[in-house]
Design an enzyme around this catalytic site. Structure first.
Site, PDB file in Angstrom:
ATOM      1  NE  ARG A 130      -4.268  -1.655   1.833  1.00 37.92           N
ATOM      2  CZ  ARG A 130      -5.042  -2.273   2.721  1.00 37.92           C
ATOM      3  NH1 ARG A 130      -4.712  -2.269   4.000  1.00 37.92           N
ATOM      4  NH2 ARG A 130      -6.135  -2.875   2.329  1.00 37.92           N
ATOM      5  CE  LYS A 175     -19.860 -14.517   8.198  1.00 40.65           C
ATOM      6  NZ  LYS A 175     -19.913 -13.388   9.149  1.00 40.65           N
ATOM      7  N   GLY A 218      -8.622  -8.290   0.020  1.00 38.08           N
ATOM      8  CA  GLY A 218      -7.321  -8.326   0.687  1.00 38.08           C
ATOM      9  C   GLY A 218      -6.703  -9.711   0.695  1.00 38.08           C
ATOM     10  N   GLY A 271     -12.875  -3.736   0.611  1.00 36.02           N
ATOM     11  CA  GLY A 271     -14.189  -3.271   1.055  1.00 36.02           C
ATOM     12  C   GLY A 271     -14.778  -2.238   0.108  1.00 36.02           C
TER      13      GLY A 271
HETATM   14  P1  ADP Z   1     -11.068 -11.496   0.501  1.00 32.69           P
HETATM   15  O1  ADP Z   1     -10.268 -10.822   1.607  1.00 32.69           O
HETATM   16  O2  ADP Z   1     -10.228 -11.748  -0.713  1.00 32.69           O
HETATM   17  O3  ADP Z   1     -12.335 -10.739   0.200  1.00 32.69           O
HETATM   18  P2  ADP Z   1     -12.359 -13.289   2.342  1.00 32.69           P
HETATM   19  O4  ADP Z   1     -11.921 -12.439   3.473  1.00 32.69           O
HETATM   20  O5  ADP Z   1     -13.796 -13.319   2.018  1.00 32.69           O
HETATM   21  O6  ADP Z   1     -11.507 -12.940   1.016  1.00 32.69           O
HETATM   22  O7  ADP Z   1     -11.969 -14.811   2.632  1.00 32.69           O
HETATM   23  C1  ADP Z   1     -10.644 -15.242   2.818  1.00 32.69           C
HETATM   24  C2  ADP Z   1     -10.577 -16.415   3.750  1.00 32.69           C
HETATM   25  O8  ADP Z   1     -11.473 -17.445   3.371  1.00 32.69           O
HETATM   26  C3  ADP Z   1      -9.191 -17.042   3.757  1.00 32.69           C
HETATM   27  O9  ADP Z   1      -8.581 -16.792   5.000  1.00 32.69           O
HETATM   28  C4  ADP Z   1      -9.464 -18.531   3.536  1.00 32.69           C
HETATM   29  O10 ADP Z   1      -8.702 -19.356   4.381  1.00 32.69           O
HETATM   30  C5  ADP Z   1     -10.941 -18.647   3.852  1.00 32.69           C
HETATM   31  N1  ADP Z   1     -11.567 -19.817   3.205  1.00 32.69           N
HETATM   32  C6  ADP Z   1     -11.542 -20.141   1.905  1.00 32.69           C
HETATM   33  N2  ADP Z   1     -12.166 -21.304   1.690  1.00 32.69           N
HETATM   34  C7  ADP Z   1     -12.596 -21.750   2.897  1.00 32.69           C
HETATM   35  C8  ADP Z   1     -13.306 -22.923   3.346  1.00 32.69           C
HETATM   36  N3  ADP Z   1     -13.670 -23.868   2.488  1.00 32.69           N
HETATM   37  N4  ADP Z   1     -13.594 -23.017   4.659  1.00 32.69           N
HETATM   38  C9  ADP Z   1     -13.204 -22.057   5.509  1.00 32.69           C
HETATM   39  N5  ADP Z   1     -12.536 -20.939   5.163  1.00 32.69           N
HETATM   40  C10 ADP Z   1     -12.231 -20.796   3.874  1.00 32.69           C
HETATM   41 MG    MG Z   2     -10.594 -10.801   3.764  1.00 33.50          MG
END
Ligand code: ADP
Ligand code: MG
Length: 399
Positions: free
Chosen positions: A35, A200, A353, A377
């Site tokens: 960043r 989620k 992220g 976000g």
């Molecule tokens: P981003 O930051 O790219 O938006 P998220 O914060 O939504 O992504 O999700 C990232 C997390 O999701 C990672 O830490 C990863 O370990 C977790 N994750 C991915 N697949 C699974 C799964 N099947 N069960 C639990 N956690 C998961």
């Molecule tokens: Mg995240």
């Protein structure tokens, strides 16, 4: 050069720049300076144009008062190294130190103010309290440049209110991010595929909702996929499941069918006996997840199918890892998708992220992607169709 639309000539003026310098720290060691690097071009351009550059930023989530572990002092040092020039550091944001440091700047010099969130006014929900703090920030400058894309979805003093108090302009980083987001939502080149994963469903419902009407294909992996598999009638064992979203997910399946949007789900899953148990990792069919296991990645057949589904896409937006990529046994699905994105003959965008971190951790060079967003976000809220207060305030007349 030297002129920023909305600011006029910047030479000799004090220009307040809101940057996103919220980097991960281990003690006072910066573990990923991405960043700071992304913020350098705007700061350098202003300094080169002869502005007296006053940078404001936050680090972490202090509770409106100073906390040593959230000091921007290590960031000031790194920013100076990357800029190749001294960065004066003010030990407060709008107090005596800030006033002395800003007062001492000559044309082309750069200062960084201490963490803006050490002041309760910054994030206050009370307009008057936020405004009073914004007055003090604005008093330090003659113009404002908004360049912290990671915070433009926040109605905060250094993002929003200060723009109402000073002549203002959009910085290059924010302009580039907004340009990419527009290309994803206004007239995307087709076929347009969206890949969603992460932990989620409920975090990303708004995005699914809004992009269903725009994309041609929606590929689902990560922890959110089990709510989709369950909604399709399959058992998901101990996998992440959001029971309260089953109806919503079914309504998306319905709408996708009506709109002719293809929702691609994995056909195989890497399961384990317990969270993170790499030794027990094995591949099962997506419709036969054993009751005593949980799914932690999409399987190899699905990784190949997702890559094939992306092969002809001319626009791809990807948010959320396909599995628990932090562990090698559950990283291959994410690798397959990342690799497929590097081959997209059009615009490929990585948002989020953890997704950006995954790409770097898996060893992909950043320049193999069309764009890696610096603000998870903010980009999600834009793609949900929500207004971004920190952008709208720049486009408003007046100030
Ligand atoms: P981003 O930051 O790219 O938006 P998220 O914060 O939504 O992504 O999700 C990232 C997390 O999701 C990672 O830490 C990863 O370990 C977790 N994750 C991915 N697949 C699974 C799964 N099947 N069960 C639990 N956690 C998961
Ligand atoms: Mg995240």
């Amino acid at each position: 050069m030297g002129s920023y639309a909305g600011l006029g000539e910047v030479g000799g003026k004090r220009i307040l720049v809101r940057s996103d310098l919220n980097v991960p720290l281990d003690g006072d060691r910066i573990t990923d300076d991405g960043r700071i690097r992304a913020s350098v071009p705007t700061i350098r351009a202003l300094a080169d144009a002869g502005a007296r550059v006053v940078v404001t930023a936050h680090l972490g989530r202090p509770k409106g008062e100073p906390e040593t572990r959230y000091s921007l002092a290590p960031v000031a040092k790194r920013l100076g190294e990357l800029l190749g020039r001294d960065v004066a550091f003010a030990t407060d944001t709008v107090g005596e130190s800030a006033q002395a440091v800003v007062g001492g700047l000559t044309d082309g010099q750069v200062a960084l103010l201490e963490n803006v969130r050490f002041n309760a006014g910054e994030t206050s929900k009370d307009d008057a309290e936020r405004g009073a703090f914004a007055d003090r920030l604005a008093a330090l400058a003659d113009g404002f440049v908004s360049d912290g894309f990671g915070v433009v979805h926040r109605k905060q003093a250094s993002v929003y209110d200060v723009a109402q108090r000073l002549p203002h302009a959009m910085g290059g980083l924010v302009a580039a991010e907004i340009d990419v987001l527009r290309r994803l939502t206004e007239t995307p080149e087709r076929p347009y595929a969206v890949v969603l994963g992460g932990s989620k469903v409920s975090d990303k419902l708004g995005v699914i909702d809004n992009l269903l009407g725009k994309a041609d294909k929606l590929l689902i992996g990560g922890g959110m996929v089990f709510t989709f598999l369950k909604a399709a009638g399959h058992e998901v064992g101990k996998s992440l499941l959001e029971e309260d979203q089953l109806d919503t997910v079914r309504s998306y399946q319905q709408r996708a069918q009506e709109l002719g949007v293809e929702i691609v789900l994995p056909t195989d899953i890497v399961v384990a006996d317990s969270f993170g148990d790499e030794a027990s990792a094995r591949v099962v069919a997506a419709d036969a997840i054993p009751a005593d296991t949980l799914g932690l990645d999409i399987g190899p057949e699905s990784g190949a199918a997702f890559a094939a589904a992306l092969a002809d896409a001319r626009t791809v937006f990807w948010n959320g890892p396909m599995g628990v990529f932090e562990q090698p046994a559950f990283a291959e699905g994410t690798r397959a998708v990342a690799d497929a994105l590097t081959r997209v003959p059009g615009l490929s965008v990585v948002g989020g992220g953890d997704s950006a971190a995954a790409v770097r951790a898996l060893g992909f060079a950043e320049d193999r992607f069309g764009h890696i967003s610096t603000g998870g976000g903010a980009s999600l809220e834009y793609l949900e169709g929500k207004p971004l207060p920190g952008i709208d305030v720049l486009l408003d007349e007046g100030a």
